[in-house]
Scaffold this motif. Structure first.
Motif, PDB file in Angstrom:
ATOM      1  N   LEU A 112      -3.949  67.025  -4.877  1.00  0.00           N
ATOM      2  CA  LEU A 112      -3.009  67.605  -3.655  1.00  0.00           C
ATOM      3  C   LEU A 112      -3.320  66.712  -2.464  1.00  0.00           C
ATOM      4  O   LEU A 112      -2.220  66.957  -1.686  1.00  0.00           O
ATOM      5  N   ARG A 113      -4.532  66.087  -2.110  1.00  0.00           N
ATOM      6  CA  ARG A 113      -4.526  65.548  -0.971  1.00  0.00           C
ATOM      7  C   ARG A 113      -4.109  63.854  -1.043  1.00  0.00           C
ATOM      8  O   ARG A 113      -3.627  63.601  -0.081  1.00  0.00           O
ATOM      9  N   GLU A 114      -4.289  63.309  -2.035  1.00  0.00           N
ATOM     10  CA  GLU A 114      -3.753  62.074  -1.900  1.00  0.00           C
ATOM     11  C   GLU A 114      -2.676  61.540  -2.972  1.00  0.00           C
ATOM     12  O   GLU A 114      -2.109  60.360  -2.656  1.00  0.00           O
ATOM     13  N   TYR A 115      -2.119  62.375  -3.749  1.00  0.00           N
ATOM     14  CA  TYR A 115      -1.311  61.902  -4.663  1.00  0.00           C
ATOM     15  C   TYR A 115      -0.044  63.176  -4.875  1.00  0.00           C
ATOM     16  O   TYR A 115       0.621  63.349  -5.697  1.00  0.00           O
ATOM     17  N   VAL A 116       0.059  63.768  -3.573  1.00  0.00           N
ATOM     18  CA  VAL A 116       1.043  64.927  -3.660  1.00  0.00           C
ATOM     19  C   VAL A 116       2.550  64.454  -3.976  1.00  0.00           C
ATOM     20  O   VAL A 116       3.405  65.114  -4.592  1.00  0.00           O
ATOM     21  N   ASP A 117       2.707  62.976  -3.575  1.00  0.00           N
ATOM     22  CA  ASP A 117       3.958  62.543  -4.195  1.00  0.00           C
ATOM     23  C   ASP A 117       4.309  62.663  -5.613  1.00  0.00           C
ATOM     24  O   ASP A 117       5.537  62.568  -6.306  1.00  0.00           O
ATOM     25  N   THR A 118       3.160  62.787  -6.404  1.00  0.00           N
ATOM     26  CA  THR A 118       3.509  62.759  -7.812  1.00  0.00           C
ATOM     27  C   THR A 118       3.643  64.427  -8.454  1.00  0.00           C
ATOM     28  O   THR A 118       3.516  64.352  -9.597  1.00  0.00           O
ATOM     29  N   PRO A 127       5.645  67.461  -9.395  1.00  0.00           N
ATOM     30  CA  PRO A 127       7.072  68.044  -9.402  1.00  0.00           C
ATOM     31  C   PRO A 127       7.420  69.034  -8.353  1.00  0.00           C
ATOM     32  O   PRO A 127       6.475  69.539  -7.734  1.00  0.00           O
ATOM     33  N   ASP A 128       8.795  69.089  -7.997  1.00  0.00           N
ATOM     34  CA  ASP A 128       9.181  69.847  -7.238  1.00  0.00           C
ATOM     35  C   ASP A 128       8.778  71.289  -7.160  1.00  0.00           C
ATOM     36  O   ASP A 128       8.402  71.903  -6.553  1.00  0.00           O
ATOM     37  N   VAL A 129       8.801  71.732  -8.562  1.00  0.00           N
ATOM     38  CA  VAL A 129       8.300  73.249  -8.901  1.00  0.00           C
ATOM     39  C   VAL A 129       7.121  73.265  -8.492  1.00  0.00           C
ATOM     40  O   VAL A 129       6.643  74.555  -7.843  1.00  0.00           O
ATOM     41  N   GLY A 130       6.319  72.595  -8.611  1.00  0.00           N
ATOM     42  CA  GLY A 130       4.773  72.674  -8.173  1.00  0.00           C
ATOM     43  C   GLY A 130       4.585  72.448  -6.803  1.00  0.00           C
ATOM     44  O   GLY A 130       3.925  73.382  -6.114  1.00  0.00           O
ATOM     45  N   LEU A 131       5.574  71.736  -5.967  1.00  0.00           N
ATOM     46  CA  LEU A 131       5.286  71.699  -4.524  1.00  0.00           C
ATOM     47  C   LEU A 131       5.713  72.879  -3.911  1.00  0.00           C
ATOM     48  O   LEU A 131       4.971  73.470  -3.187  1.00  0.00           O
ATOM     49  N   GLN A 132       6.844  73.444  -4.433  1.00  0.00           N
ATOM     50  CA  GLN A 132       7.353  74.674  -3.979  1.00  0.00           C
ATOM     51  C   GLN A 132       6.334  75.950  -4.177  1.00  0.00           C
ATOM     52  O   GLN A 132       5.964  76.639  -3.168  1.00  0.00           O
ATOM     53  N   ALA A 133       5.592  75.875  -5.473  1.00  0.00           N
ATOM     54  CA  ALA A 133       4.823  77.016  -5.748  1.00  0.00           C
ATOM     55  C   ALA A 133       3.442  76.826  -4.847  1.00  0.00           C
ATOM     56  O   ALA A 133       2.990  78.096  -4.410  1.00  0.00           O
ATOM     57  N   ALA A 164       6.094  66.794  -0.306  1.00  0.00           N
ATOM     58  CA  ALA A 164       5.728  65.363  -0.431  1.00  0.00           C
ATOM     59  C   ALA A 164       6.313  64.577   0.802  1.00  0.00           C
ATOM     60  O   ALA A 164       7.472  64.646   1.066  1.00  0.00           O
ATOM     61  N   THR A 165       5.517  63.534   1.032  1.00  0.00           N
ATOM     62  CA  THR A 165       5.949  62.634   2.218  1.00  0.00           C
ATOM     63  C   THR A 165       6.486  61.482   1.772  1.00  0.00           C
ATOM     64  O   THR A 165       6.983  60.615   2.740  1.00  0.00           O
ATOM     65  N   GLY A 166       6.058  60.822   0.617  1.00  0.00           N
ATOM     66  CA  GLY A 166       6.733  59.706   0.269  1.00  0.00           C
ATOM     67  C   GLY A 166       5.602  58.525   0.762  1.00  0.00           C
ATOM     68  O   GLY A 166       6.302  57.131   0.861  1.00  0.00           O
ATOM     69  N   GLU A 167       4.478  58.806   1.378  1.00  0.00           N
ATOM     70  CA  GLU A 167       3.859  57.908   1.882  1.00  0.00           C
ATOM     71  C   GLU A 167       3.146  56.870   0.856  1.00  0.00           C
ATOM     72  O   GLU A 167       3.032  55.679   1.099  1.00  0.00           O
ATOM     73  N   ARG A 168       2.815  57.392  -0.175  1.00  0.00           N
ATOM     74  CA  ARG A 168       2.304  56.746  -1.499  1.00  0.00           C
ATOM     75  C   ARG A 168       3.359  56.417  -2.173  1.00  0.00           C
ATOM     76  O   ARG A 168       3.367  55.170  -2.698  1.00  0.00           O
ATOM     77  N   PHE A 169       4.313  57.037  -2.963  1.00  0.00           N
ATOM     78  CA  PHE A 169       5.319  56.656  -3.685  1.00  0.00           C
ATOM     79  C   PHE A 169       6.549  57.398  -3.210  1.00  0.00           C
ATOM     80  O   PHE A 169       6.800  58.424  -2.995  1.00  0.00           O
ATOM     81  N   HIS A 185      12.292  64.261  -4.354  1.00  0.00           N
ATOM     82  CA  HIS A 185      11.624  63.603  -3.300  1.00  0.00           C
ATOM     83  C   HIS A 185      11.353  62.283  -3.285  1.00  0.00           C
ATOM     84  O   HIS A 185      11.003  61.544  -2.590  1.00  0.00           O
ATOM     85  N   THR A 186      11.657  61.584  -4.425  1.00  0.00           N
ATOM     86  CA  THR A 186      11.776  60.264  -4.634  1.00  0.00           C
ATOM     87  C   THR A 186      12.677  59.916  -5.584  1.00  0.00           C
ATOM     88  O   THR A 186      13.732  60.621  -5.968  1.00  0.00           O
TER      89      THR A 186
END
Length: 189
Positions: free
Chosen positions: A37-43, A45-51, A56-61, A84-85
């Motif tokens: 959740l801290r380092e790989y939030v870009d990975t 899925p949208d359903v998880g992000l919303q929940a 996701a910032t796109g900083e990593r991917f 988001h990607t």
């Protein structure tokens, strides 16, 4: 130049899923989740992000690559898992008509696609799965981030299926978690 990172969960015996694509034995709770959740939030899925109320910032991917089977695994939840990607799905049998407009479905050579993506501006490229695609792209993978789970699956999709050219890697960091998961981060030599 952008990097291709194969960031994936794997069993002790080298499978990214069990028979019939089953991943239910991989732990989904524990202190390793905090790192994700801290380092790989870009990975996520949208359903998880919303929940979780995360963004996701796109900083990593900013680009996600996957084979059709990996993409189809989430159909019960969505057909647009990582909006988001930029999402590229490789398939020899499916076409753009089989996915929403936000997904690029291609039968183009994955190596050619990755080389083109690497030359474009942006942040990282995430190889989401699966093993056959990873095998085809083995020579292009710059980083491996393996979430090694404390389970033996015995069968399933191997981390790499039939790699043609695979570079050597050096271990940059290994982080054990109380959950039993160990995250190993490797960089191409």
């Amino acid at each position: 130049m952008r990097e291709l990172t194969y960031y994936v969960a794997v069993s002790l015996d080298g499978f990214i899923d069990g028979p019939d694509g089953d991943v239910s034995r991989f732990p989904v709770e524990g202190d390793h989740i905090e790192m994700i959740l801290r380092e790989y939030v870009d990975t996520l899925p949208d359903v998880g992000l919303q929940a979780l109320g995360l963004v996701a910032t796109g900083e990593r991917f900013d680009t996600t690559l996957m084979g059709w089977r990996t993409y189809a695994a989430g159909f019960e939840h969505t057909r647009d898992p990582y909006p988001h990607t930029r999402q590229v799905v490789f398939s020899r049998t499916r076409t753009a008509a089989d996915a929403p407009d936000s997904i690029t479905v291609t039968d183009e050579d994955p190596v050619a696609v990755v080389r083109r993506l690497k030359s474009e501006p942006g942040t990282g490229i995430w190889l989401c799965g699966g093993g056959a695609l990873a095998g085809r792209l083995a020579g292009e993978i710059d980083r491996l981030v393996l979430k090694v789970n404390p389970v033996v699956l015995g069968d399933g999709t191997p981390l790499f299926r039939d790699p043609v050219v695979a570079p050597d890697y050096r271990l940059e960091r290994s982080t054990p978690y109380r959950s039993g998961v160990v995250v190993n981060e490797y960089a191409r030599r």
